[in-house]
Design a protein around this motif. Structure first.
Motif, PDB file in Angstrom:
ATOM      1  N   LYS A 186       0.832  -1.218   0.000  1.00 26.87           N
ATOM      2  CA  LYS A 186       0.000   0.000   0.000  1.00 26.87           C
ATOM      3  C   LYS A 186       0.857   1.254   0.000  1.00 26.87           C
ATOM      4  N   ALA A 187       2.048   1.156  -0.596  1.00 29.83           N
ATOM      5  CA  ALA A 187       2.918   2.324  -0.732  1.00 29.83           C
ATOM      6  C   ALA A 187       2.476   3.128  -1.954  1.00 29.83           C
ATOM      7  N   PRO A 188       2.842   4.416  -2.023  1.00 33.78           N
ATOM      8  CA  PRO A 188       2.586   5.166  -3.260  1.00 33.78           C
ATOM      9  C   PRO A 188       3.243   4.450  -4.434  1.00 33.78           C
ATOM     10  N   LEU A 189       2.570   4.431  -5.582  1.00 34.35           N
ATOM     11  CA  LEU A 189       3.116   3.707  -6.733  1.00 34.35           C
ATOM     12  C   LEU A 189       4.469   4.256  -7.147  1.00 34.35           C
ATOM     13  N   GLU A 190       4.689   5.525  -6.888  1.00 37.04           N
ATOM     14  CA  GLU A 190       6.004   6.135  -7.115  1.00 37.04           C
ATOM     15  C   GLU A 190       6.535   6.598  -5.769  1.00 37.04           C
ATOM     16  N   THR A 191       7.117   5.684  -5.016  1.00 34.79           N
ATOM     17  CA  THR A 191       7.631   6.024  -3.688  1.00 34.79           C
ATOM     18  C   THR A 191       8.930   6.801  -3.822  1.00 34.79           C
ATOM     19  N   ALA A 192       8.982   7.962  -3.189  1.00 37.24           N
ATOM     20  CA  ALA A 192      10.167   8.816  -3.267  1.00 37.24           C
ATOM     21  C   ALA A 192      11.357   8.146  -2.589  1.00 37.24           C
ATOM     22  N   PRO A 193      12.571   8.409  -3.078  1.00 36.37           N
ATOM     23  CA  PRO A 193      13.769   7.815  -2.458  1.00 36.37           C
ATOM     24  C   PRO A 193      13.845   8.088  -0.960  1.00 36.37           C
ATOM     25  N   GLY A 194      13.432   9.282  -0.551  1.00 35.19           N
ATOM     26  CA  GLY A 194      13.468   9.610   0.873  1.00 35.19           C
ATOM     27  C   GLY A 194      12.521   8.751   1.685  1.00 35.19           C
ATOM     28  N   GLN A 195      11.366   8.425   1.110  1.00 35.00           N
ATOM     29  CA  GLN A 195      10.403   7.568   1.805  1.00 35.00           C
ATOM     30  C   GLN A 195      10.915   6.130   1.905  1.00 35.00           C
ATOM     31  N   ARG A 196      11.560   5.668   0.844  1.00 36.25           N
ATOM     32  CA  ARG A 196      12.136   4.320   0.880  1.00 36.25           C
ATOM     33  C   ARG A 196      13.236   4.257   1.941  1.00 36.25           C
ATOM     34  N   LEU A 197      14.032   5.309   2.014  1.00 37.31           N
ATOM     35  CA  LEU A 197      15.112   5.361   2.998  1.00 37.31           C
ATOM     36  C   LEU A 197      14.552   5.375   4.411  1.00 37.31           C
ATOM     37  N   GLN A 198      13.475   6.137   4.611  1.00 40.67           N
ATOM     38  CA  GLN A 198      12.845   6.219   5.931  1.00 40.67           C
ATOM     39  C   GLN A 198      12.322   4.854   6.371  1.00 40.67           C
ATOM     40  N   CYS A 199      11.710   4.119   5.458  1.00 43.66           N
ATOM     41  CA  CYS A 199      11.235   2.767   5.780  1.00 43.66           C
ATOM     42  C   CYS A 199      12.414   1.837   6.077  1.00 43.66           C
ATOM     43  N   GLY A 200      13.471   1.968   5.291  1.00 40.35           N
ATOM     44  CA  GLY A 200      14.628   1.103   5.455  1.00 40.35           C
ATOM     45  C   GLY A 200      15.300   1.240   6.807  1.00 40.35           C
ATOM     46  N   ARG A 201      15.189   2.413   7.410  1.00 43.90           N
ATOM     47  CA  ARG A 201      15.826   2.643   8.717  1.00 43.90           C
ATOM     48  C   ARG A 201      15.213   1.781   9.814  1.00 43.90           C
ATOM     49  N   LYS A 202      14.051   1.217   9.557  1.00 45.82           N
ATOM     50  CA  LYS A 202      13.390   0.374  10.564  1.00 45.82           C
ATOM     51  C   LYS A 202      14.072  -0.996  10.704  1.00 45.82           C
ATOM     52  N   PHE A 203      14.933  -1.339   9.736  1.00 48.14           N
ATOM     53  CA  PHE A 203      15.490  -2.687   9.677  1.00 48.14           C
ATOM     54  C   PHE A 203      17.011  -2.660   9.728  1.00 48.14           C
ATOM     55  N   ASN A 204      17.602  -3.805  10.062  1.00 51.17           N
ATOM     56  CA  ASN A 204      19.060  -3.876  10.069  1.00 51.17           C
ATOM     57  C   ASN A 204      19.595  -3.971   8.636  1.00 51.17           C
ATOM     58  N   ASP A 205      20.908  -3.882   8.488  1.00 53.06           N
ATOM     59  CA  ASP A 205      21.503  -3.829   7.156  1.00 53.06           C
ATOM     60  C   ASP A 205      21.220  -5.084   6.344  1.00 53.06           C
ATOM     61  N   GLU A 206      21.255  -6.228   6.991  1.00 56.42           N
ATOM     62  CA  GLU A 206      21.007  -7.484   6.267  1.00 56.42           C
ATOM     63  C   GLU A 206      19.594  -7.522   5.714  1.00 56.42           C
ATOM     64  N   ALA A 207      18.616  -7.087   6.521  1.00 61.17           N
ATOM     65  CA  ALA A 207      17.217  -7.117   6.088  1.00 61.17           C
ATOM     66  C   ALA A 207      16.961  -6.113   4.971  1.00 61.17           C
ATOM     67  N   LYS A 208      17.669  -4.981   4.974  1.00 59.57           N
ATOM     68  CA  LYS A 208      17.455  -3.968   3.936  1.00 59.57           C
ATOM     69  C   LYS A 208      17.724  -4.520   2.548  1.00 59.57           C
ATOM     70  N   GLU A 209      18.595  -5.517   2.450  1.00 57.42           N
ATOM     71  CA  GLU A 209      18.899  -6.122   1.149  1.00 57.42           C
ATOM     72  C   GLU A 209      17.694  -6.898   0.603  1.00 57.42           C
ATOM     73  N   ASN A 210      16.754  -7.209   1.478  1.00 57.79           N
ATOM     74  CA  ASN A 210      15.578  -7.990   1.072  1.00 57.79           C
ATOM     75  C   ASN A 210      14.288  -7.197   1.262  1.00 57.79           C
TER      76      ASN A 210
END
Length: 353
Positions: A186-210
């Motif tokens: 349910k993300a915006p169809l064009e998710t901004a890089p900043g939004q993707r980065l913000q979501c990625g911060r919730k996870f550790n480095d290994e999980a970010k790869e997936n």
């Protein structure tokens, strides 16, 4: 008021969290046994109570793996039966649950089964199938799936979440580490890089790869009983929409329909709500009394399974009642990698059998 209620419930969330943590440790250390199967088993789940898009993701996997003999195994939430049941022409939402009924209706070549005991269910399905998809089974630790897809709703991922009962988390957030793929839905169809980065911060480095992102792609309206297709473009600003939902989060649907008409009368019920005749009669009465020249009733595909019961179907005869199908759409930069991870797992596990 809700804020203060959460504060009152926080001590119970701490106790709940301790119980879940101990349970997971017992499984992780092997004291409680998890069964692993030779057949490919893909688990689709989430960390929260309520919808994160598991049904569209399961349907996506079926389409991706359509050359395989697939079985979908669900608990069958909301059904009035117990035990292991394979869906057949006598199945209804009451006997197997609304989501399994949706799978059975849409995919005649796929075996759809329900069972509270997933180990038993897989044991009964494995001989005749190439893989099993477990619907909503991430916390069912008695099965050790070969591949787990964990879903996170975009807006909820960006906000602070609490454990039950103060919040909606079924287990501590770090449980994501058991998953093989993390899919934001349910993300915006064009998710901004900043939004993707913000979501990625919730996870550790290994999980970010997936970590992958997807949005919702709505189809055309389909009549509840006749299967007549009605283009969404037929809805104008003058159309009055009577929206009937019994899903966990109808907000994306309301927002989507709001692009066509702001005249929405929403009948909002809880997830998997068992519609009663008086509920439908109330809706029909308001619908018939509305003076609009252009009006229709819209529901979701999942709710449509429950509305097709004999009693409710009779009430809705000769009315403009349509359901709106929805699919997930993997974002362009993620689709190829996500698909290949699934295909590699299934083909690799099949070769090892």
């Amino acid at each position: 008021m809700i804020k203060y209620l959460r504060l009152l419930l926080l001590p119970f969330s701490v106790l709940y969290g301790i119980v879940v943590l101990v349970r997971n440790i017992l499984y992780d250390t092997g004291i409680f046994k998890s069964v692993r199967f030779e057949i490919p088993v893909i688990c689709v789940g989430n960390l929260v109570v309520g919808g994160s898009g598991k049904t569209p993701v399961t349907e996506y996997l079926v389409s991706l793996l359509d050359d395989k003999r697939i079985a979908i195994l669900s608990r069958g939430y909301g059904r009035n039966t117990k035990g292991f049941i394979v869906a057949d022409q006598t199945a209804t939402a009451e006997t197997i649950g609304d989501e399994p009924m949706q799978f059975y209706t849409k995919f005649p070549r796929v075996t759809v089964a329900v069972c509270e005991d997933r180990v038993k269910g897989i044991d009964l399905l494995k001989a005749d199938h190439d893989l099993v998809i477990l619907d909503d089974a991430f916390q069912h630790r008695a099965v050790k799936p070969g591949f787990s897809i964990l879903l996170f709703e975009f807006q909820k991922l960006l906000s602070w979440q609490f454990l039950l009962p103060a919040g909606n988390l079924r287990e501590p957030f770090f449980g994501y580490k058991r998953a093989n793929a993390l899919l934001v839905t349910k993300a915006p169809l064009e998710t901004a890089p900043g939004q993707r980065l913000q979501c990625g911060r919730k996870f550790n480095d290994e999980a970010k790869e997936n970590l992958f992102f997807s949005g919702l792609a709505y189809g055309q309206l389909v009549h509840l009983l006749s299967a007549e297709v009605k283009p969404l473009q037929d809805i104008s600003a003058d159309t009055t929409i009577f929206l009937l939902t019994g899903i966990a989060n109808p907000r994306p649907l309301v927002a989507y329909l709001g692009q066509y008409s702001q005249k929405i009368c929403h009948y909002d019920y809880s997830d998997h709500y068992n519609f009663k005749p008086q509920d439908i009669k109330r809706l029909i009465s308001t619908f018939n009394q509305d003076p609009s020249a252009d009006k229709l009733i819209i529901t979701t595909e999942k709710d449509a399974q429950r509305l097709r019961s004999n009693v409710l179907k009779e009430l809705l005869l000769n009315l403009s009642v349509f359901y709106l199908p929805v699919k997930i759409a993997l974002q362009h930069e993620d689709k190829a990698t996500f698909d290949q991870k699934i295909l590699n797992y299934v083909s690799g596990t099949s070769r090892d059998r």
